[in-house]
Design a protein around this motif. Structure first.
Motif, PDB file in Angstrom:
ATOM      1  N   ALA A 150      24.394  53.057  29.079  1.00 10.48           N
ATOM      2  CA  ALA A 150      24.474  51.609  29.249  1.00 10.48           C
ATOM      3  C   ALA A 150      25.898  51.102  29.032  1.00 10.48           C
ATOM      4  CB  ALA A 150      23.507  50.911  28.297  1.00 10.48           C
ATOM      5  N   LEU A 151      26.578  51.642  28.022  1.00  5.18           N
ATOM      6  CA  LEU A 151      27.947  51.215  27.748  1.00  5.18           C
ATOM      7  C   LEU A 151      28.885  51.583  28.890  1.00  5.18           C
ATOM      8  CD1 LEU A 151      28.284  52.092  23.952  1.00  5.18           C
ATOM      9  CD2 LEU A 151      28.192  49.818  24.971  1.00  5.18           C
ATOM     10  N   VAL A 152      28.729  52.794  29.422  1.00  2.32           N
ATOM     11  CA  VAL A 152      29.572  53.207  30.548  1.00  2.32           C
ATOM     12  C   VAL A 152      29.266  52.349  31.777  1.00  2.32           C
ATOM     13  CG1 VAL A 152      30.106  55.083  32.161  1.00  2.32           C
ATOM     14  CG2 VAL A 152      29.884  55.557  29.714  1.00  2.32           C
ATOM     15  N   ALA A 153      27.985  52.025  31.989  1.00  4.61           N
ATOM     16  CA  ALA A 153      27.608  51.176  33.121  1.00  4.61           C
ATOM     17  C   ALA A 153      28.223  49.781  32.979  1.00  4.61           C
ATOM     18  CB  ALA A 153      26.089  51.079  33.229  1.00  4.61           C
ATOM     19  N   ALA A 154      28.234  49.257  31.742  1.00  4.35           N
ATOM     20  CA  ALA A 154      28.846  47.947  31.508  1.00  4.35           C
ATOM     21  C   ALA A 154      30.341  47.992  31.822  1.00  4.35           C
ATOM     22  CB  ALA A 154      28.616  47.517  30.059  1.00  4.35           C
ATOM     23  N   TYR A 155      30.989  49.042  31.379  1.00  2.00           N
ATOM     24  CA  TYR A 155      32.421  49.214  31.655  1.00  2.00           C
ATOM     25  C   TYR A 155      32.668  49.295  33.165  1.00  2.00           C
ATOM     26  CZ  TYR A 155      37.063  51.412  31.668  1.00  2.00           C
ATOM     27  OH  TYR A 155      38.383  51.706  31.896  1.00  2.00           O
ATOM     28  N   ASP A 156      31.842  50.079  33.862  1.00  3.49           N
ATOM     29  CA  ASP A 156      31.993  50.205  35.315  1.00  3.49           C
ATOM     30  C   ASP A 156      31.825  48.857  36.004  1.00  3.49           C
ATOM     31  OD1 ASP A 156      32.453  52.928  35.190  1.00  3.49           O
ATOM     32  OD2 ASP A 156      30.374  53.483  35.652  1.00  3.49           O
ATOM     33  N   GLY A 157      30.812  48.088  35.584  1.00  3.03           N
ATOM     34  CA  GLY A 157      30.566  46.802  36.222  1.00  3.03           C
ATOM     35  C   GLY A 157      31.690  45.808  35.992  1.00  3.03           C
ATOM     36  N   VAL A 158      32.157  45.730  34.762  1.00  7.83           N
ATOM     37  CA  VAL A 158      33.232  44.791  34.441  1.00  7.83           C
ATOM     38  C   VAL A 158      34.526  45.168  35.166  1.00  7.83           C
ATOM     39  CG1 VAL A 158      34.758  44.017  32.582  1.00  7.83           C
ATOM     40  CG2 VAL A 158      32.290  44.015  32.253  1.00  7.83           C
ATOM     41  N   THR A 159      34.824  46.466  35.229  1.00  2.75           N
ATOM     42  CA  THR A 159      36.063  46.883  35.877  1.00  2.75           C
ATOM     43  C   THR A 159      36.000  46.712  37.398  1.00  2.75           C
ATOM     44  OG1 THR A 159      35.295  49.200  35.807  1.00  2.75           O
ATOM     45  CG2 THR A 159      36.777  48.465  34.054  1.00  2.75           C
ATOM     46  N   THR A 160      34.808  46.771  37.960  1.00  2.00           N
ATOM     47  CA  THR A 160      34.678  46.476  39.399  1.00  2.00           C
ATOM     48  C   THR A 160      35.053  45.025  39.672  1.00  2.00           C
ATOM     49  OG1 THR A 160      32.947  48.139  39.739  1.00  2.00           O
ATOM     50  CG2 THR A 160      33.082  46.349  41.347  1.00  2.00           C
ATOM     51  N   ARG A 194      44.605  48.139  35.953  1.00  2.14           N
ATOM     52  CA  ARG A 194      44.146  47.908  37.319  1.00  2.14           C
ATOM     53  C   ARG A 194      44.601  49.006  38.271  1.00  2.14           C
ATOM     54  NH1 ARG A 194      45.146  44.790  42.005  1.00  2.14           N
ATOM     55  NH2 ARG A 194      43.223  43.875  42.838  1.00  2.14           N
ATOM     56  N   ASP A 195      45.810  49.544  38.078  1.00  2.00           N
ATOM     57  CA  ASP A 195      46.266  50.641  38.932  1.00  2.00           C
ATOM     58  C   ASP A 195      45.353  51.850  38.797  1.00  2.00           C
ATOM     59  OD1 ASP A 195      48.359  49.245  40.023  1.00  2.00           O
ATOM     60  OD2 ASP A 195      49.901  50.128  38.741  1.00  2.00           O
ATOM     61  N   TRP A 196      44.987  52.179  37.559  1.00  3.13           N
ATOM     62  CA  TRP A 196      44.083  53.307  37.363  1.00  3.13           C
ATOM     63  C   TRP A 196      42.729  53.033  37.994  1.00  3.13           C
ATOM     64  CZ3 TRP A 196      42.959  57.990  37.229  1.00  3.13           C
ATOM     65  CH2 TRP A 196      41.743  58.457  36.737  1.00  3.13           C
ATOM     66  N   LEU A 197      42.240  51.814  37.881  1.00  3.32           N
ATOM     67  CA  LEU A 197      40.945  51.483  38.477  1.00  3.32           C
ATOM     68  C   LEU A 197      40.983  51.621  39.995  1.00  3.32           C
ATOM     69  CD1 LEU A 197      40.033  48.366  36.307  1.00  3.32           C
ATOM     70  CD2 LEU A 197      39.200  50.717  36.051  1.00  3.32           C
ATOM     71  N   LEU A 198      42.104  51.249  40.604  1.00  2.00           N
ATOM     72  CA  LEU A 198      42.252  51.434  42.051  1.00  2.00           C
ATOM     73  C   LEU A 198      42.181  52.911  42.422  1.00  2.00           C
ATOM     74  CD1 LEU A 198      45.127  48.898  42.813  1.00  2.00           C
ATOM     75  CD2 LEU A 198      42.810  48.805  43.757  1.00  2.00           C
ATOM     76  N   VAL A 199      42.930  53.730  41.677  1.00  2.00           N
ATOM     77  CA  VAL A 199      42.957  55.168  41.950  1.00  2.00           C
ATOM     78  C   VAL A 199      41.569  55.775  41.750  1.00  2.00           C
ATOM     79  CG1 VAL A 199      43.920  57.382  41.203  1.00  2.00           C
ATOM     80  CG2 VAL A 199      45.402  55.373  41.353  1.00  2.00           C
ATOM     81  N   LYS A 200      40.921  55.422  40.646  1.00  2.00           N
ATOM     82  CA  LYS A 200      39.600  55.976  40.341  1.00  2.00           C
ATOM     83  C   LYS A 200      38.571  55.583  41.396  1.00  2.00           C
ATOM     84  CE  LYS A 200      36.914  54.160  37.244  1.00  2.00           C
ATOM     85  NZ  LYS A 200      36.232  53.701  36.000  1.00  2.00           N
ATOM     86  N   THR A 201      38.637  54.341  41.858  1.00  2.00           N
ATOM     87  CA  THR A 201      37.680  53.878  42.861  1.00  2.00           C
ATOM     88  C   THR A 201      37.884  54.580  44.188  1.00  2.00           C
ATOM     89  OG1 THR A 201      37.551  51.712  41.786  1.00  2.00           O
ATOM     90  CG2 THR A 201      36.778  51.854  44.053  1.00  2.00           C
ATOM     91  N   LEU A 240      36.994  43.243  37.811  1.00  2.00           N
ATOM     92  CA  LEU A 240      38.426  43.147  37.527  1.00  2.00           C
ATOM     93  C   LEU A 240      39.259  43.548  38.739  1.00  2.00           C
ATOM     94  CD1 LEU A 240      40.860  42.783  35.632  1.00  2.00           C
ATOM     95  CD2 LEU A 240      40.432  45.104  34.779  1.00  2.00           C
ATOM     96  N   LEU A 241      38.801  44.527  39.480  1.00  2.00           N
ATOM     97  CA  LEU A 241      39.526  44.935  40.685  1.00  2.00           C
ATOM     98  C   LEU A 241      39.648  43.792  41.680  1.00  2.00           C
ATOM     99  CD1 LEU A 241      38.227  48.525  41.563  1.00  2.00           C
ATOM    100  CD2 LEU A 241      40.569  47.854  41.038  1.00  2.00           C
ATOM    101  N   LEU A 242      38.640  42.937  41.709  1.00  2.00           N
ATOM    102  CA  LEU A 242      38.615  41.856  42.689  1.00  2.00           C
ATOM    103  C   LEU A 242      39.368  40.620  42.230  1.00  2.00           C
ATOM    104  CD1 LEU A 242      34.881  42.139  43.842  1.00  2.00           C
ATOM    105  CD2 LEU A 242      36.919  43.065  44.960  1.00  2.00           C
ATOM    106  N   ASP A 243      39.199  40.234  40.950  1.00  2.00           N
ATOM    107  CA  ASP A 243      39.825  38.981  40.524  1.00  2.00           C
ATOM    108  C   ASP A 243      41.092  39.172  39.693  1.00  2.00           C
ATOM    109  OD1 ASP A 243      39.015  39.540  37.874  1.00  2.00           O
ATOM    110  OD2 ASP A 243      37.211  38.327  38.035  1.00  2.00           O
TER     111      ASP A 243
END
Length: 208
Positions: free
Chosen positions: A167-177, A107-114, A179-182
């Protein structure tokens, strides 16, 4: 010999300095946000001078891309390992289980990346570089899928291995978005497994 030994010590020290700066930057970016951290703050957290920073990086953008390359390379390795052929073909359920078990969901990396994604969206030159890095990640996935394609046909809707990689990268992006919220990593892994299974099959073989 003395010159060679001195050169090795300098090289090791430089590598250590660079790694410490990257670690300090990641910690500060995650805590405060990419746009709210200065070079001075990173140097102070790492215990170095501005000179040490500029001997390794030209800017915060360059430092971020070094962080991004580390994570992108790790994800590419994880995907490549998960999509290893099982006997004559790709066992999709087994591959999905491997992938969702190891795939980076920090989650920390996802925050930084976003944070950096928003920054890049306002800076065309930075955006172009970020797109290049993302393209390399997709290519690594595409290459692995291409190896499996002869034995394991992909759904026609994806077009080709490049379409599947997107498609796989898009799925990863969507799921991790989400994850950032919940903050629910286990749910994120379950959703990612369901999405990847649906993408790599005709949709009839889904996880619980």
């Amino acid at each position: 010999m003395a010159v060679e030994e001195s050169t090795r010590r300098v090289t090791k020290r430089r590598v250590r300095t660079r790694a410490n700066l990257l670690d300090a930057a990641f910690e500060r970016f995650a805590a405060k946000g990419f746009g709210r951290v200065s070079i001075e703050e990173i140097c102070e957290a790492a215990g170095y001078s501005r000179g040490a920073f500029y001997s390794n990086f030209d800017s915060l953008d360059e430092l971020f891309f070094a962080l991004y390359r580390q994570r992108a390379d790790l994800i590419a390795e994880q995907v490549a390992g998960a999509l290893t052929l099982d006997g004559p073909g790709l066992d999709v359920p087994a591959a999905v289980d491997r992938l969702t078990e190891v795939l980076l969901l920090d989650r920390d990396w996802l925050l930084v990346k976003t944070d950096f994604l928003v920054h890049a969206a306002r800076e065309p030159a930075v955006a172009r570089t970020l797109l290049e890095y993302r393209a390399r990640l997709r290519q690594a996935i595409s290459d692995r899928l291409a190896q499996a394609r002869g034995q394991t046909p992909l759904p026609a809707v994806l077009g080709d291995v490049d379409g599947a990689a997107h498609a796989l990268v898009a799925a990863y992006d969507g799921v991790t978005t989400q994850l950032l919220l919940d903050g629910d990593v286990e749910r994120a892994r379950a959703w990612l497994g369901q999405l990847i299974t649906a993408l790599l099959t005709d949709g009839s073989d889904t996880t619980e």
